[in-house]
Design a protein around this motif. Structure first.
Motif, PDB file in Angstrom:
ATOM      1  N   GLU A 188       0.804  -1.220   0.000  1.00  0.00           N
ATOM      2  CA  GLU A 188       0.000   0.000   0.000  1.00  0.00           C
ATOM      3  C   GLU A 188       0.839   1.272   0.000  1.00  0.00           C
ATOM      4  OE1 GLU A 188      -3.354  -0.008  -0.386  1.00  0.00           O
ATOM      5  OE2 GLU A 188      -3.037  -2.146  -0.681  1.00  0.00           O
ATOM      6  N   THR A 189       2.138   1.159  -0.202  1.00  0.00           N
ATOM      7  CA  THR A 189       3.014   2.327  -0.224  1.00  0.00           C
ATOM      8  C   THR A 189       3.034   2.930  -1.629  1.00  0.00           C
ATOM      9  OG1 THR A 189       4.954   1.013  -0.747  1.00  0.00           O
ATOM     10  CG2 THR A 189       4.458   1.340   1.588  1.00  0.00           C
ATOM     11  N   PHE A 190       3.689   4.080  -1.783  1.00  0.00           N
ATOM     12  CA  PHE A 190       3.750   4.719  -3.088  1.00  0.00           C
ATOM     13  C   PHE A 190       4.938   5.662  -3.165  1.00  0.00           C
ATOM     14  CE2 PHE A 190       0.951   7.144  -0.331  1.00  0.00           C
ATOM     15  CZ  PHE A 190       1.389   8.457  -0.484  1.00  0.00           C
ATOM     16  N   TRP A 191       5.286   6.050  -4.412  1.00  0.00           N
ATOM     17  CA  TRP A 191       6.286   7.077  -4.684  1.00  0.00           C
ATOM     18  C   TRP A 191       5.525   8.348  -5.001  1.00  0.00           C
ATOM     19  CZ3 TRP A 191       7.080   9.070  -9.891  1.00  0.00           C
ATOM     20  CH2 TRP A 191       8.090  10.033  -9.966  1.00  0.00           C
ATOM     21  N   MET A 192       5.986   9.458  -4.444  1.00  0.00           N
ATOM     22  CA  MET A 192       5.357  10.735  -4.724  1.00  0.00           C
ATOM     23  C   MET A 192       6.400  11.698  -5.272  1.00  0.00           C
ATOM     24  SD  MET A 192       2.882  13.110  -2.380  1.00  0.00           S
ATOM     25  CE  MET A 192       4.068  13.556  -1.154  1.00  0.00           C
ATOM     26  N   SER A 193       6.018  12.407  -6.332  1.00  0.00           N
ATOM     27  CA  SER A 193       6.918  13.402  -6.908  1.00  0.00           C
ATOM     28  C   SER A 193       7.012  14.608  -5.982  1.00  0.00           C
ATOM     29  CB  SER A 193       6.408  13.833  -8.282  1.00  0.00           C
ATOM     30  OG  SER A 193       5.246  14.637  -8.133  1.00  0.00           O
ATOM     31  N   THR A 194       7.992  15.431  -6.228  1.00  0.00           N
ATOM     32  CA  THR A 194       8.155  16.647  -5.436  1.00  0.00           C
ATOM     33  C   THR A 194       7.752  17.890  -6.220  1.00  0.00           C
ATOM     34  OG1 THR A 194      10.484  16.751  -6.082  1.00  0.00           O
ATOM     35  CG2 THR A 194       9.968  15.684  -3.981  1.00  0.00           C
ATOM     36  N   GLY A 195       6.957  17.718  -7.250  1.00  0.00           N
ATOM     37  CA  GLY A 195       6.445  18.841  -8.036  1.00  0.00           C
ATOM     38  C   GLY A 195       7.225  19.034  -9.322  1.00  0.00           C
ATOM     39  N   MET A 196       6.680  19.870 -10.207  1.00  0.00           N
ATOM     40  CA  MET A 196       7.271  20.181 -11.507  1.00  0.00           C
ATOM     41  C   MET A 196       7.220  18.971 -12.453  1.00  0.00           C
ATOM     42  SD  MET A 196       8.080  23.380 -11.046  1.00  0.00           S
ATOM     43  CE  MET A 196       9.144  23.803 -12.385  1.00  0.00           C
ATOM     44  N   PHE A 197       7.236  19.240 -13.740  1.00  0.00           N
ATOM     45  CA  PHE A 197       7.207  18.191 -14.754  1.00  0.00           C
ATOM     46  C   PHE A 197       8.253  18.482 -15.807  1.00  0.00           C
ATOM     47  CE2 PHE A 197       3.037  18.103 -12.843  1.00  0.00           C
ATOM     48  CZ  PHE A 197       2.910  16.757 -12.572  1.00  0.00           C
ATOM     49  N   PRO A 198       8.795  17.471 -16.452  1.00  0.00           N
ATOM     50  CA  PRO A 198       8.436  16.056 -16.333  1.00  0.00           C
ATOM     51  C   PRO A 198       9.034  15.421 -15.075  1.00  0.00           C
ATOM     52  CG  PRO A 198      10.225  16.304 -17.908  1.00  0.00           C
ATOM     53  CD  PRO A 198       9.833  17.692 -17.464  1.00  0.00           C
ATOM     54  N   GLN A 199       8.437  14.308 -14.678  1.00  0.00           N
ATOM     55  CA  GLN A 199       8.939  13.442 -13.618  1.00  0.00           C
ATOM     56  C   GLN A 199       9.198  12.088 -14.268  1.00  0.00           C
ATOM     57  OE1 GLN A 199       9.496  13.960 -10.248  1.00  0.00           O
ATOM     58  NE2 GLN A 199       9.059  16.124 -10.569  1.00  0.00           N
ATOM     59  N   GLU A 200      10.214  11.376 -13.818  1.00  0.00           N
ATOM     60  CA  GLU A 200      10.473  10.068 -14.420  1.00  0.00           C
ATOM     61  C   GLU A 200      11.092   9.115 -13.422  1.00  0.00           C
ATOM     62  OE1 GLU A 200      14.531   9.632 -16.760  1.00  0.00           O
ATOM     63  OE2 GLU A 200      13.406  11.360 -17.508  1.00  0.00           O
ATOM     64  N   PHE A 201      10.943   7.839 -13.745  1.00  0.00           N
ATOM     65  CA  PHE A 201      11.662   6.796 -13.012  1.00  0.00           C
ATOM     66  C   PHE A 201      12.019   5.693 -13.996  1.00  0.00           C
ATOM     67  CE2 PHE A 201       7.148   5.915 -12.503  1.00  0.00           C
ATOM     68  CZ  PHE A 201       7.037   4.552 -12.715  1.00  0.00           C
ATOM     69  N   ILE A 202      13.129   5.024 -13.701  1.00  0.00           N
ATOM     70  CA  ILE A 202      13.607   3.924 -14.552  1.00  0.00           C
ATOM     71  C   ILE A 202      13.615   2.652 -13.733  1.00  0.00           C
ATOM     72  CG2 ILE A 202      15.541   3.000 -15.896  1.00  0.00           C
ATOM     73  CD1 ILE A 202      16.376   5.897 -16.500  1.00  0.00           C
ATOM     74  N   VAL A 203      13.030   1.605 -14.304  1.00  0.00           N
ATOM     75  CA  VAL A 203      12.993   0.282 -13.680  1.00  0.00           C
ATOM     76  C   VAL A 203      13.978  -0.615 -14.420  1.00  0.00           C
ATOM     77  CG1 VAL A 203      11.558  -1.755 -13.255  1.00  0.00           C
ATOM     78  CG2 VAL A 203      10.594   0.550 -12.972  1.00  0.00           C
ATOM     79  N   ARG A 204      14.854  -1.283 -13.662  1.00  0.00           N
ATOM     80  CA  ARG A 204      15.806  -2.236 -14.242  1.00  0.00           C
ATOM     81  C   ARG A 204      15.359  -3.646 -13.845  1.00  0.00           C
ATOM     82  NH1 ARG A 204      21.012  -1.761 -11.532  1.00  0.00           N
ATOM     83  NH2 ARG A 204      20.154  -3.333 -10.165  1.00  0.00           N
ATOM     84  N   PHE A 205      15.269  -4.517 -14.855  1.00  0.00           N
ATOM     85  CA  PHE A 205      14.916  -5.923 -14.622  1.00  0.00           C
ATOM     86  C   PHE A 205      16.187  -6.736 -14.422  1.00  0.00           C
ATOM     87  CE2 PHE A 205      11.424  -4.054 -16.929  1.00  0.00           C
ATOM     88  CZ  PHE A 205      10.320  -4.501 -16.221  1.00  0.00           C
ATOM     89  N   ALA A 206      16.076  -7.828 -13.702  1.00  0.00           N
ATOM     90  CA  ALA A 206      17.228  -8.695 -13.444  1.00  0.00           C
ATOM     91  C   ALA A 206      17.778  -9.280 -14.736  1.00  0.00           C
ATOM     92  CB  ALA A 206      16.840  -9.812 -12.470  1.00  0.00           C
ATOM     93  N   GLU A 207      16.906  -9.474 -15.714  1.00  0.00           N
ATOM     94  CA  GLU A 207      17.304  -9.982 -17.034  1.00  0.00           C
ATOM     95  C   GLU A 207      16.323  -9.436 -18.056  1.00  0.00           C
ATOM     96  OE1 GLU A 207      15.040 -14.278 -16.796  1.00  0.00           O
ATOM     97  OE2 GLU A 207      17.092 -14.136 -16.100  1.00  0.00           O
ATOM     98  N   ALA A 208      16.651  -9.575 -19.331  1.00  0.00           N
ATOM     99  CA  ALA A 208      15.736  -9.110 -20.380  1.00  0.00           C
ATOM    100  C   ALA A 208      14.373  -9.760 -20.167  1.00  0.00           C
ATOM    101  CB  ALA A 208      16.292  -9.445 -21.755  1.00  0.00           C
ATOM    102  N   THR A 209      13.334  -8.962 -20.192  1.00  0.00           N
ATOM    103  CA  THR A 209      11.990  -9.417 -19.878  1.00  0.00           C
ATOM    104  C   THR A 209      11.054  -9.021 -21.019  1.00  0.00           C
ATOM    105  OG1 THR A 209      12.433  -9.132 -17.523  1.00  0.00           O
ATOM    106  CG2 THR A 209      10.126  -9.259 -18.170  1.00  0.00           C
ATOM    107  N   THR A 210      10.227  -9.966 -21.464  1.00  0.00           N
ATOM    108  CA  THR A 210       9.242  -9.696 -22.507  1.00  0.00           C
ATOM    109  C   THR A 210       7.909  -9.391 -21.842  1.00  0.00           C
ATOM    110  OG1 THR A 210      10.394 -11.136 -24.038  1.00  0.00           O
ATOM    111  CG2 THR A 210       8.099 -10.624 -24.556  1.00  0.00           C
TER     112      THR A 210
END
Length: 145
Positions: free
Chosen positions: A45-67
């Motif tokens: 039930e947790t979340f990430w919240m931005s601190t304002g302004m746009f654009p906002q982004e996040f990058i997710v890295r997978f343990a291996e190539a994922t389809t």
């Protein structure tokens, strides 16, 4: 009467939380100590919240190539989302996968299934280009294989 989904319906696919795939948020444009970026992957039930302004982004890295056939993004106040991918190990040279406009929901989460058309990636970059308010939150991202 029994309802059956068509074979291509993304809800027929297996949902996987990012943490079950060994995925981690490796970059985020902003962070709040009470709502850090890693909350996107914990499936609670947790979340990430931005601190304002746009654009906002996040990058997710997978343990291996994922389809992935699709991702589901549970968020609040996100108006426009762009998703990019790369197969490189160092999170460079991203290419556009899709862009989606989210409808405004007042008082409850947005839950949007975004088609990735069977994309394979080691990293996904989520860019929130605009929001319905100064602050947005991302509660969970799940992957459909």
């Amino acid at each position: 009467m029994k309802y059956t989904r068509s074979p291509g319906d993304p809800r027929n696919m297996t949902d996987s939380s990012l943490s079950s795939l060994g995925a981690k948020v490796v970059v985020a444009s902003s962070g709040d100590e009470n709502h850090p970026p890693e909350n996107i992957t914990d499936g609670t039930e947790t979340f990430w919240m931005s601190t304002g302004m746009f654009p906002q982004e996040f990058i997710v890295r997978f343990a291996e190539a994922t389809t992935m056939s699709a991702v589901t993004v549970d968020s609040y106040n996100v108006k426009h989302l762009r998703i990019e991918k790369t197969a490189s190990q160092n999170a460079s040279q991203f290419e556009l996968v899709t862009e989606k406009e989210f409808g405004h929901t007042e008082g409850h989460l947005q839950s949007n299934v975004v088609s990735l058309n069977g994309s394979s990636a080691t990293h996904l970059r989520f860019i929130i280009t605009t929001g319905y308010d100064h602050f947005v939150s991302v509660h969970r991202v799940t992957v459909q294989n």
